[in-house]
Write a protein that holds these residues in place. Sequence first.
Motif, PDB file in Angstrom:
ATOM      1  N   TYR A   1     120.120  59.622 -59.835  1.00  0.00           N
ATOM      2  CA  TYR A   1     121.504  59.859 -60.245  1.00  0.00           C
ATOM      3  C   TYR A   1     121.555  61.012 -61.236  1.00  0.00           C
ATOM      4  O   TYR A   1     120.828  61.014 -62.227  1.00  0.00           O
TER       5      TYR A   1
ATOM      6  N   ARG B   1     118.928  59.598 -63.981  1.00  0.00           N
ATOM      7  CA  ARG B   1     118.480  58.203 -63.926  1.00  0.00           C
ATOM      8  C   ARG B   1     117.794  57.996 -62.583  1.00  0.00           C
ATOM      9  O   ARG B   1     118.289  58.490 -61.558  1.00  0.00           O
TER      10      ARG B   1
ATOM     11  N   ARG C   1     112.209  46.099 -51.477  1.00  0.00           N
ATOM     12  CA  ARG C   1     112.776  45.122 -50.545  1.00  0.00           C
ATOM     13  C   ARG C   1     111.754  44.735 -49.478  1.00  0.00           C
ATOM     14  O   ARG C   1     110.904  45.552 -49.109  1.00  0.00           O
TER      15      ARG C   1
HETATM   16  C1  MD3 Z   1     122.155  42.848 -56.576  1.00  0.00           C
HETATM   17  N1  MD3 Z   1     120.907  50.458 -56.305  1.00  0.00           N
HETATM   18  O1  MD3 Z   1     119.915  50.918 -53.848  1.00  0.00           O
HETATM   19  S1  MD3 Z   1     119.789  48.439 -58.374  1.00  0.00           S
HETATM   20  C2  MD3 Z   1     120.773  50.010 -53.957  1.00  0.00           C
HETATM   21  O2  MD3 Z   1     120.728  51.274 -59.646  1.00  0.00           O
HETATM   22  C3  MD3 Z   1     121.360  49.745 -55.281  1.00  0.00           C
HETATM   23  O3  MD3 Z   1     120.429  52.457 -57.885  1.00  0.00           O
HETATM   24  C4  MD3 Z   1     121.479  50.389 -57.615  1.00  0.00           C
HETATM   25  O4  MD3 Z   1     122.219  48.933 -55.388  1.00  0.00           O
HETATM   26  C5  MD3 Z   1     120.822  51.445 -58.450  1.00  0.00           C
HETATM   27  O5  MD3 Z   1     121.153  49.306 -53.017  1.00  0.00           O
HETATM   28  C6  MD3 Z   1     121.416  49.062 -58.234  1.00  0.00           C
HETATM   29  C7  MD3 Z   1     120.242  46.807 -58.544  1.00  0.00           C
HETATM   30  C8  MD3 Z   1     120.424  45.957 -57.337  1.00  0.00           C
HETATM   31  C9  MD3 Z   1     119.770  46.195 -56.167  1.00  0.00           C
HETATM   32  C10 MD3 Z   1     119.907  45.308 -55.122  1.00  0.00           C
HETATM   33  C11 MD3 Z   1     120.711  44.176 -55.260  1.00  0.00           C
HETATM   34  C12 MD3 Z   1     121.202  44.874 -57.462  1.00  0.00           C
HETATM   35  C13 MD3 Z   1     121.360  43.964 -56.444  1.00  0.00           C
HETATM   36  C14 MD3 Z   1     120.852  43.235 -54.224  1.00  0.00           C
HETATM   37  C15 MD3 Z   1     121.618  42.124 -54.401  1.00  0.00           C
HETATM   38  C16 MD3 Z   1     122.276  41.926 -55.575  1.00  0.00           C
END
Ligand code: MD3
Length: 212
Positions: A119, A201, A207
């Motif tokens: 980001y 960031r 996963r």
């Molecule tokens: C809650 N990324 O890549 S990480 C993603 O900070 C994503 O880049 C965000 O959401 C980032 O899909 C948030 C936190 C996160 C990731 C997966 C989740 C939170 C989640 C799956 C289910 C619930």
Amino acid sequence: METDLFGNRRDEPLADGAMILRGFALDRDLVGLVAAIAHAAPFRQMLTPGGKKIGVEMTNCGPLGWISDRRGYRYETLDPLTGKAWPAMPQAFLALARQAAGHAGFADFTPDACLINRYAPGVKMGLHQDRDEAGFDAPIVSVSLGLPAVFQFGGLDRKDAVRRHELRHGDVVVWGGPARLAWHGILTLKPGAHPATGQTRINLTFRQAGQR
Ligand code: MD3
Ligand code: FE
């Protein structure tokens, strides 16, 4: 490991199945490993199925990588930019993800995909669910590096109320069980500079994407 005045680890329960492990990823050279991965599989802005450019820059490591293009969202074994397999997942990534999941109560987590999001200031990730994986039994582990961001965490219904939490450098979050399909997103990143990542960031999201 970040601890409080009394030497206690700072684990913050978020919801049933979700927990923030503050500082769990500190003191590991994750940013250097990200740079090596990005040398082989550069960060790029992908297209949504609707043809819009995604603001977050992405790359992957591990056997499977998440991609988006005109044909949809999915996991692929080959990087469409280079035509080659995604870079291997570093052992240090795997160990961290497995330790964090275990700490949150999810034994034997073996991720086959690590999406790396970058980001810049002004970039956000709108509310969404992670549901492109083959199954939802395994948790997701996310690692935040560099500039802080405000994370939004809702419920299983898009209209459920969201709560906001700041995620800072070194924080790890584990989402499993009933939290696995919760709606979530990242608010617009504020400008700043961090010694580890400069004016960005970086988020690692581990996963289990393929069939187990
Ligand atoms: C809650 N990324 O890549 S990480 C993603 O900070 C994503 O880049 C965000 O959401 C980032 O899909 C948030 C936190 C996160 C990731 C997966 C989740 C939170 C989640 C799956 C289910 C619930
Ligand atoms: Fe997500």
